[in-house]
Write an enzyme that holds these catalytic residues in place. Structure first.
Site, short mmCIF file in Angstrom:
data_model
loop_
_atom_site.label_atom_id
_atom_site.label_comp_id
_atom_site.label_asym_id
_atom_site.label_seq_id
_atom_site.Cartn_x
_atom_site.Cartn_y
_atom_site.Cartn_z
N LYS A 49 0.81 -1.23 0.00
CA LYS A 49 0.00 0.00 0.00
C LYS A 49 0.84 1.27 0.00
CE LYS A 49 -3.55 -0.46 -0.51
NZ LYS A 49 -4.16 -0.76 -1.85
N SER A 50 1.90 1.24 -0.81
CA SER A 50 2.81 2.38 -0.87
C SER A 50 2.93 3.01 -2.26
CB SER A 50 4.21 1.94 -0.41
OG SER A 50 4.20 1.51 0.93
N THR A 52 2.80 0.88 -5.33
CA THR A 52 3.35 -0.09 -6.29
C THR A 52 2.59 -0.07 -7.61
OG1 THR A 52 3.19 -1.47 -4.30
CG2 THR A 52 4.44 -2.36 -6.17
N HIS A 110 6.66 -7.29 -2.72
CA HIS A 110 6.61 -6.59 -1.43
C HIS A 110 7.66 -7.16 -0.47
CE1 HIS A 110 3.21 -4.27 -2.55
NE2 HIS A 110 2.33 -5.23 -2.49
N SER A 140 -3.88 3.00 4.92
CA SER A 140 -4.22 2.34 3.68
C SER A 140 -4.16 0.82 3.82
CB SER A 140 -3.26 2.80 2.57
OG SER A 140 -3.65 2.28 1.32
N PHE A 257 -9.91 -1.01 -3.63
CA PHE A 257 -8.47 -1.26 -3.68
C PHE A 257 -7.74 0.08 -3.81
CE2 PHE A 257 -4.52 -1.85 -6.01
CZ PHE A 257 -3.90 -2.85 -5.27
N ARG A 259 -8.38 3.49 -2.85
CA ARG A 259 -9.36 4.08 -1.94
C ARG A 259 -9.37 5.61 -1.99
NH1 ARG A 259 -9.60 5.52 3.49
NH2 ARG A 259 -7.33 5.46 3.50
#
Length: 297
Positions: A49-50, A52, A110, A140, A257, A259
């Site tokens: 959640k960065s 990608t 990840h 997130s 997904f 958001r």
């Protein structure tokens, strides 16, 4: 454990070389660890959640001269396989998908630096790492884990904050993850990007990625790529927004997904007391490095 064609129930975390991974990711880790990339392959890496997906779509558009239709040839998980992914996300494991493709391939992971297959470093593969500030990543990831019905149960928000600070989430400690890639970035020729920089000036970051990939595209093409990869456009793109994953796995009626994609959204969730506790813990864990994260503009 379910077979490869069924949707797993909410997974427990299993340690892999000291890093907690969801059980269905840990199951085939030997095959992931043994994966040997071609020197022309590109790895896109991040803590979950960065940003990608954002980087993946930018890279694909750069490699296809900004041709939006080419980048709708398949879902992003088939165009840029998720290296350590189990079969339930795409009928085949990430490693199996990659073995069906000819180099140069683009793939995402990840995995923390120490779990990335050594072939990436031995073969001097290019790697793009994207990092997002801890507080926004926390929020997130929490909402993602609510809608990801195959992942570990996130539990209540208050407890989730503690799990994040202790590194008790899938793919382990955010702190160790970002520090691992940061400390290796020069030795391994890793392009280290910040989510906040991308939000602030996406064109600048797209151009930086283009140069790293040894490409030279026209200003018009770069402008098109910037427009196609706005959060709003990607959120509505069915090849990118993960609506291709069955609702039994990703229930996007719980949370999308994609958001919000904002910088500073954490202020809507962390209380003053929680933020202060988080900050104190952050200072202890990050005091040995000077990574210029921003939690707001």
């Amino acid at each position: 454990m379910p077979d490869d064609q069924t949707v797993p129930h909410r997974a427990l975390l299993v340690p892999v070389k000291g890093i907690p991974l969801p059980a269905h990711f840990a199951k085939d880790f030997d095959a992931v660890s043994a994966f040997c990339p071609h020197p022309s392959d590109l790895l896109v890496a991040s803590y979950p959640k960065s940003g990608t997906t954002w980087i993946q779509e930018i890279v694909d558009l750069l490699l296809h001269n900004g041709d939006a239709e080419s980048c709708r040839r398949a879902s992003i998980i088939k165009r840029n396989p998720f290296l350590e992914a189990p079969a339930h996300l795409c009928q085949r494991t990430g490693v199996a998908l990659l073995k069906e493709m000819d180099p140069p391939r683009v793939m995402k992971t990840h995995l923390p630096f120490q779990l990335v297959p050594v072939g990436f470093w031995e073969n001097k593969c290019k790697t793009i790492y994207v990092a997002r500030n801890a507080k926004d990543t926390l929020v997130s990831y929490y909402y993602f884990q609510q809608m990801n019905l195959s992942g570990p149960e996130p539990g209540p928000w208050e407890g989730y904050i503690q799990k994040f600070m202790r590194g008790q989430l899938g793919w382990g400690s955010w702190y160790d993850h970002v520090k691992g890639y940061w400390e290796e970035r020069e030795k391994r020729n890793i392009l280290f990007l910040f989510y906040e920089d991308m939000k602030e000036n996406p064109r600048r970051e797209v151009e930086q990625i283009m140069k790293y990939l040894d490409l030279s595209l026209s200003d018009d093409v770069i402008s098109r790529i910037v427009e196609l990869t706005t959060f709003e456009n990607m959120k509505e793109n069915p090849m990118v927004n993960y609506t291709f994953i069955p609702k039994t796995v990703f229930d996007q009626s719980i949370s999308r997904f994609m958001r919000k994609g904002d910088v500073g959204d954490w202020k809507n969730y962390l209380t003053a007391e929680q933020s202060a506790e988080f900050d104190e813990d952050y200072e202890k864990k990050m005091k040995q490095v000077n990574i210029p994260f921003r939690t707001q503009f």
